[in-house]
Design a protein around this motif. Structure first.
Motif, PDB file in Angstrom:
ATOM      1  N   LEU A  41       0.828  -1.210   0.000  1.00  0.00           N
ATOM      2  CA  LEU A  41       0.000   0.000   0.000  1.00  0.00           C
ATOM      3  C   LEU A  41       0.857   1.252   0.000  1.00  0.00           C
ATOM      4  CD1 LEU A  41      -2.768  -1.043   2.526  1.00  0.00           C
ATOM      5  CD2 LEU A  41      -3.020  -0.737   0.065  1.00  0.00           C
ATOM      6  N   GLY A  42       0.525   2.186  -0.882  1.00  0.00           N
ATOM      7  CA  GLY A  42       1.216   3.458  -0.936  1.00  0.00           C
ATOM      8  C   GLY A  42       2.529   3.458  -1.691  1.00  0.00           C
ATOM      9  N   GLU A  43       2.990   2.308  -2.148  1.00  0.00           N
ATOM     10  CA  GLU A  43       4.247   2.233  -2.889  1.00  0.00           C
ATOM     11  C   GLU A  43       3.973   2.101  -4.380  1.00  0.00           C
ATOM     12  OE1 GLU A  43       7.199  -0.454  -1.420  1.00  0.00           O
ATOM     13  OE2 GLU A  43       6.524  -0.202   0.645  1.00  0.00           O
ATOM     14  N   ASP A  44       4.907   2.581  -5.208  1.00  0.00           N
ATOM     15  CA  ASP A  44       4.788   2.451  -6.658  1.00  0.00           C
ATOM     16  C   ASP A  44       4.904   0.990  -7.061  1.00  0.00           C
ATOM     17  OD1 ASP A  44       6.697   5.466  -7.324  1.00  0.00           O
ATOM     18  OD2 ASP A  44       4.559   5.201  -6.949  1.00  0.00           O
ATOM     19  N   LYS A  45       4.063   0.592  -8.000  1.00  0.00           N
ATOM     20  CA  LYS A  45       4.081  -0.779  -8.493  1.00  0.00           C
ATOM     21  C   LYS A  45       4.114  -0.778 -10.012  1.00  0.00           C
ATOM     22  CE  LYS A  45       0.709  -1.088  -5.596  1.00  0.00           C
ATOM     23  NZ  LYS A  45       1.171  -0.143  -4.601  1.00  0.00           N
ATOM     24  N   MET A  46       4.641  -1.873 -10.588  1.00  0.00           N
ATOM     25  CA  MET A  46       4.733  -2.039 -12.030  1.00  0.00           C
ATOM     26  C   MET A  46       4.165  -3.407 -12.397  1.00  0.00           C
ATOM     27  SD  MET A  46       6.404   0.766 -12.861  1.00  0.00           S
ATOM     28  CE  MET A  46       7.215   0.617 -14.416  1.00  0.00           C
ATOM     29  N   LEU A  47       3.660  -3.507 -13.614  1.00  0.00           N
ATOM     30  CA  LEU A  47       3.203  -4.792 -14.149  1.00  0.00           C
ATOM     31  C   LEU A  47       4.079  -5.105 -15.350  1.00  0.00           C
ATOM     32  CD1 LEU A  47       1.185  -7.160 -14.251  1.00  0.00           C
ATOM     33  CD2 LEU A  47      -0.275  -5.708 -15.692  1.00  0.00           C
ATOM     34  N   HIS A  48       4.763  -6.239 -15.302  1.00  0.00           N
ATOM     35  CA  HIS A  48       5.661  -6.677 -16.377  1.00  0.00           C
ATOM     36  C   HIS A  48       5.031  -7.886 -17.047  1.00  0.00           C
ATOM     37  CE1 HIS A  48       9.459  -7.254 -18.451  1.00  0.00           C
ATOM     38  NE2 HIS A  48       9.342  -8.543 -18.179  1.00  0.00           N
ATOM     39  N   ILE A  49       4.846  -7.804 -18.364  1.00  0.00           N
ATOM     40  CA  ILE A  49       4.209  -8.890 -19.106  1.00  0.00           C
ATOM     41  C   ILE A  49       5.127  -9.338 -20.232  1.00  0.00           C
ATOM     42  CG2 ILE A  49       2.256  -9.559 -20.556  1.00  0.00           C
ATOM     43  CD1 ILE A  49       0.538  -7.590 -19.018  1.00  0.00           C
ATOM     44  N   VAL A  50       5.350 -10.646 -20.313  1.00  0.00           N
ATOM     45  CA  VAL A  50       6.083 -11.271 -21.411  1.00  0.00           C
ATOM     46  C   VAL A  50       5.084 -12.189 -22.099  1.00  0.00           C
ATOM     47  CG1 VAL A  50       8.000 -12.778 -22.014  1.00  0.00           C
ATOM     48  CG2 VAL A  50       8.231 -11.191 -20.098  1.00  0.00           C
ATOM     49  N   TYR A  51       4.942 -12.035 -23.424  1.00  0.00           N
ATOM     50  CA  TYR A  51       3.960 -12.844 -24.144  1.00  0.00           C
ATOM     51  C   TYR A  51       4.433 -13.130 -25.560  1.00  0.00           C
ATOM     52  CZ  TYR A  51       2.361  -8.409 -26.288  1.00  0.00           C
ATOM     53  OH  TYR A  51       2.277  -7.221 -26.972  1.00  0.00           O
ATOM     54  N   ASN A  52       3.832 -14.129 -26.181  1.00  0.00           N
ATOM     55  CA  ASN A  52       4.106 -14.454 -27.578  1.00  0.00           C
ATOM     56  C   ASN A  52       2.885 -14.112 -28.403  1.00  0.00           C
ATOM     57  OD1 ASN A  52       6.745 -15.560 -27.449  1.00  0.00           O
ATOM     58  ND2 ASN A  52       5.889 -17.404 -26.530  1.00  0.00           N
TER      59      ASN A  52
END
Length: 80
Positions: A41-52
């Protein structure tokens, strides 16, 4: 790639959001998506996606509130 306790695997929830070979995530916090939660909570987050897509590797990283639409040619990685 080394996994730490700061990384959560959300492969299954993301796969459940794919419809007709497309993924659309609107500009809202990802913790509101089914199968997600806010681990920091309250911290920066990222979403990393690897796909074909069409047998070509793709990769993208977005911020928590950033929208996303897949597939996208600009996500293609150059593998030699």
């Amino acid at each position: 790639m080394e996994m730490s306790n700061e990384v959560l695997d959300v492969t299954v929830p993301v796969q459940c959001l794919v419809k007709d070979s497309k993924l659309v995530i609107h500009d809202r916090t990802k913790s509101e998506l089914p199968g997600f939660f806010d681990p920091a909570l309250g911290e920066d987050k990222m979403l990393h996606i690897v796909y074909n897509y069409h047998d070509q590797p793709h990769e993208v990283t977005i911020k928590d509130n950033e929208p996303l639409r897949l597939p996208k040619t600009s996500h293609r990685t150059n593998v030699t």
